[in-house]
Enzyme design. Structure first.
Site, PDB file in Angstrom:
ATOM      1  N   GLU A 287       0.820  -1.208   0.000  1.00  0.00           N
ATOM      2  CA  GLU A 287       0.000   0.000   0.000  1.00  0.00           C
ATOM      3  C   GLU A 287       0.857   1.261   0.000  1.00  0.00           C
ATOM      4  O   GLU A 287       0.556   2.238  -0.694  1.00  0.00           O
ATOM      5  CB  GLU A 287      -0.945  -0.005   1.212  1.00  0.00           C
ATOM      6  CG  GLU A 287      -1.980  -1.111   1.199  1.00  0.00           C
ATOM      7  CD  GLU A 287      -3.054  -0.891   0.142  1.00  0.00           C
ATOM      8  OE1 GLU A 287      -3.146   0.226  -0.396  1.00  0.00           O
ATOM      9  OE2 GLU A 287      -3.797  -1.849  -0.143  1.00  0.00           O
ATOM     10  N   ARG A 291       0.654   3.838  -3.193  1.00  0.00           N
ATOM     11  CA  ARG A 291       0.001   5.106  -2.853  1.00  0.00           C
ATOM     12  C   ARG A 291       1.000   6.236  -2.630  1.00  0.00           C
ATOM     13  O   ARG A 291       0.843   7.323  -3.177  1.00  0.00           O
ATOM     14  CB  ARG A 291      -0.868   4.925  -1.601  1.00  0.00           C
ATOM     15  CG  ARG A 291      -2.029   3.977  -1.799  1.00  0.00           C
ATOM     16  CD  ARG A 291      -2.996   4.055  -0.637  1.00  0.00           C
ATOM     17  NE  ARG A 291      -4.112   3.133  -0.808  1.00  0.00           N
ATOM     18  CZ  ARG A 291      -5.270   3.244  -0.171  1.00  0.00           C
ATOM     19  NH1 ARG A 291      -5.460   4.236   0.678  1.00  0.00           N
ATOM     20  NH2 ARG A 291      -6.232   2.378  -0.368  1.00  0.00           N
ATOM     21  N   ASP A 404      -4.543 -10.416  -8.359  1.00  0.00           N
ATOM     22  CA  ASP A 404      -4.884  -9.711  -9.596  1.00  0.00           C
ATOM     23  C   ASP A 404      -3.707  -9.006 -10.255  1.00  0.00           C
ATOM     24  O   ASP A 404      -3.388  -9.242 -11.425  1.00  0.00           O
ATOM     25  CB  ASP A 404      -6.020  -8.717  -9.331  1.00  0.00           C
ATOM     26  CG  ASP A 404      -5.736  -7.808  -8.133  1.00  0.00           C
ATOM     27  OD1 ASP A 404      -4.820  -8.123  -7.344  1.00  0.00           O
ATOM     28  OD2 ASP A 404      -6.440  -6.795  -7.977  1.00  0.00           O
ATOM     29  N   GLU A 540     -11.032  -0.030 -11.436  1.00  0.00           N
ATOM     30  CA  GLU A 540     -10.645  -0.994 -12.471  1.00  0.00           C
ATOM     31  C   GLU A 540     -11.487  -0.881 -13.735  1.00  0.00           C
ATOM     32  O   GLU A 540     -10.953  -0.874 -14.855  1.00  0.00           O
ATOM     33  CB  GLU A 540     -10.736  -2.419 -11.908  1.00  0.00           C
ATOM     34  CG  GLU A 540      -9.587  -2.810 -11.003  1.00  0.00           C
ATOM     35  CD  GLU A 540      -9.698  -2.198  -9.619  1.00  0.00           C
ATOM     36  OE1 GLU A 540      -8.705  -2.206  -8.874  1.00  0.00           O
ATOM     37  OE2 GLU A 540     -10.792  -1.694  -9.276  1.00  0.00           O
TER      38      GLU A 540
END
Length: 651
Positions: A287, A291, A404, A540
């Site tokens: 993260e 980010r 993913d 997405e």
């Protein structure tokens, strides 16, 4: 009476008897025999308790030693890192200095004015930049003076060129540059860049609606959660995850693309003055990379402001105060998506700074995952053990949560590296074939193509909203010369992701859907369970729509993106901003947290714009927060200059 017995004769010596093979030891042997006798007199239970306590104390001591040794090792490595990390070129930025030190004069800076003090950065770490001419030096000196007043981003450069703030029609002109070592002619803008500068795009009505939606969201964050990680829109408060202003850093590139000059400058000031990493707090590597590191690198590429690159250089790996890394508290496993979805950012950081250790670290992870057993025709399990480095939970395969972006980053690393790393391409192509073979099915009655999951040989018609990254990734691969049937599959999956939104009462996709595999009356293709009736404002679908619209030119993808934005705006929202939606079959209600909704809106403004304002060939969008980073095939771009419109190998 008898006479007394005679006295014994007097002896003038002492008799001592020595036993052979034994010597006097001061009674220690007796004490040893006494201790052993006492130990044998203890019951079996008592002896076991004593042994357990001794083993426990030894284990605690060993763990304490390891912990202290790791901390000292981390501190020592950082202190010794400075002399080792030296780019080939001479310094072009002053290294961080203490306030008590006397300022020195650096090349390219005025001798009358001390160099600007940099608050952070690894010791002696210098940032490389291409050479420029003497005029650029004077120009950079003027920029530094203006930057102190908070106006440097909007000043004209020495040649009269200007950074445009007309939405997505950002002009790729030569801007302020870092101090060079020797003169060199400035590179000429590409033909596409010249066209963009001569005829900048103005905002249409849809783009204006996107900007208005972002302003509404940003105003709530600014008022109730400024500088904090996340806003709670219902309670009008905030929450902290890392304590690093995640939302603010996330939004930097969005504000630049939307042309929000005032908001961008205000956020930049916070980054300059308040974003500090000298704190003892554990952060999630994945993260924080996508980010914070990704957000800062993206802001640097778009604005050319070196401040963001300086802030992007990390002090440590996980604990940003001590540099000590550890697996999650609740398990020894990490998700495959986490460890394989930081490569784009770290590779780009090495390219910009000249420090190879960032790239080498993440590429070692890539090589390790490539060689592991447990795959199924290119598909990988969801978890990897941080101690053994092996896959766990074998036999479960998904393109949703926890796996993913592994597949997404295989392709994008290959593109990022100039299409030269064939192993990445081979792994990606094998995975696509594995998806076709094991996970691809069609629903009833609408014959929607979808990607399900496989658990120990049993297929599940479950599809996460996260899987909607796949249409855009497949289309991007086809654009870069991969088989044409990848584009066909991308378009089929894009229709499915759109229907996941359209078939809902609110027009917004749930987090998870299940597809109907058998024809039944009054049953739609998409089924939603009660626990999955919420929308987390994920980007997405919108990003894939962006790719499909730009690469095919079909207007329907642009219209679908506009529909999704209107659905977000039409849904109930708190007075501050839209929040994560908790949907019932009737009407959704605001959730308790605001997810990073600006990322979908950033893609929306690209969808709503003309195809000539940005280009898929010039940028690579990273995972989750979808950072815009230029295709890094050559030397780092000059500050303030957008990269060329084409990457190596583009057709």
């Amino acid at each position: 009476m008898y006479p007394p017995p005679p006295l014994p004769p007097r002896r003038d010596f002492i008799s001592v008897t020595l036993s052979p093979g034994r010597s006097y030891d001061g009674g220690q042997g007796l004490r040893r025999r006494s201790f052993w006798r006492k130990w044998k007199q203890l019951s079996r239970l008592q002896r076991n308790v004593v042994l357990f306590l001794l083993a426990f104390l030894m284990l605690c001591g060993l763990l304490s030693y390891i912990s202290v040794a790791d901390e000292w090792k981390a501190v020592g490595s950082r202190s010794a890192e400075g002399p080792k990390v030296r780019p080939a070129n001479p310094p072009v930025l002053p290294a961080p200095r203490r306030a008590a030190e006397n300022p020195e004069t650096f090349a390219g800076l005025s001798p009358q004015k001390p160099p600007r003090h940099f608050r952070r950065g690894p010791p002696n770490l210098q940032i490389r930049a291409p050479d420029g001419d003497a005029k650029d030096r004077r120009q950079d000196e003027a920029q530094r003076r203006a930057e102190a007043a908070g106006e440097a981003r909007w000043e004209d450069d020495a040649q009269g060129s200007r950074v445009s703030w007309r939405g997505t029609g950002t002009e790729p002109e030569q801007g302020p540059q870092l101090p060079p070592r020797k003169a060199e002619a400035a590179p000429r803008p590409s033909p596409q860049a010249l066209r963009m500068r001569n005829s900048p795009a103005s905002q249409n009505e849809r783009q204006k609606a996107v900007v208005a939606a972002f302003r509404h969201a940003w105003a709530g964050y600014r008022k109730f959660a400024w500088g904090h990680d996340e806003l709670k829109p219902v309670s009008k408060s905030f929450s902290e995850w890392f304590g690093l202003g995640l939302t603010l850093i996330d939004a930097l590139d969005t504000m630049w693309i939307l042309g929000l000059k005032k908001e961008f400058e205000e956020a930049r000031k916070w980054v300059s003055q308040k974003l500090l990493f000298q704190k003892n707090v554990d952060v999630n590597l994945f993260e924080s990379t996508i980010r914070i590191l990704g957000g800062l690198l993206s802001a640097f590429h778009l604005s050319g402001d070196v401040l963001f690159l300086e802030k992007a250089i990390p002090y440590s790996d996980v604990n940003i105060g001590t540099g000590v890394a550890h697996p999650p508290r609740w398990t020894s496993d990490s998700t495959v998506a986490e460890v394989t979805s930081i490569q784009l950012e770290f590779r780009e950081l090495s390219r910009l700074t000249g420090v190879k250790k960032f790239q080498e670290a993440v590429e070692e992870v890539t090589r390790r995952v490539h060689s592991l057993r447990g795959k199924k025709d290119g598909l990988v399990p969801m978890f990897i053990n941080t101690n053994s480095g092996l896959f766990t939970h074998l036999g479960v395969f998904t393109l949703g949560a926890r796996a993913d972006s592994y597949y997404e980053y295989l392709l994008k690393q290959w593109i990022q590296g100039g299409k030269k790393e064939t192993q990445l391409l081979e792994d990606y192509l094998e995975a696509v074939e594995g998806i076709r073979k094991h996970l691809l099915h069609r629903s009833e009655p609408g014959k929607l193509t979808f990607v399900g999951e496989l658990a120990h040989g049993r297929f599940s018609a479950k599809m996460d909203h996260l899987v909607c990254f796949l249409p855009g990734t497949l289309a991007l691969g086809a654009h870069h010369g991969l088989p044409a049937d990848h584009m066909e599959l991308a378009q089929a999956l894009m229709d499915t992701c759109y229907q996941m939104n359209r078939q809902m009462e609110t027009g917004l996709s749930p987090e998870i859907v299940h597809f109907n595999l058998h024809p039944q009356k009054s049953h739609k293709d998409v089924q939603v369970k009660a626990a999955d009736r919420h929308n987390l404002l994920r980007p997405e679908t919108v990003e894939s729509l962006f790719y499909l619209y730009r690469l095919t030119g079909h207007r329907k993808y642009q219209d679908w993106g506009w529909e999704i934005l209107r659905s977000f705006n039409a849904s109930p929202r708190a007075a501050t901003l839209p929040s994560a939606m908790s949907r019932t079959p009737a009407i959704p209600s605001p959730g308790t947290r605001w997810r990073a909704s600006s990322w979908g809106r950033r893609s929306s403004t690209c969808i709503c714009s003309s195809p000539t304002t940005q280009t898929c060939s010039a940028w690579t969008l990273t995972c989750s927060t979808r950072r815009l980073t230029p295709c890094p095939s050559g030397p780092p771009p000059r500050a303030g200059r957008l990269p060329s419109a084409r990457c190596p190998g583009d057709s």
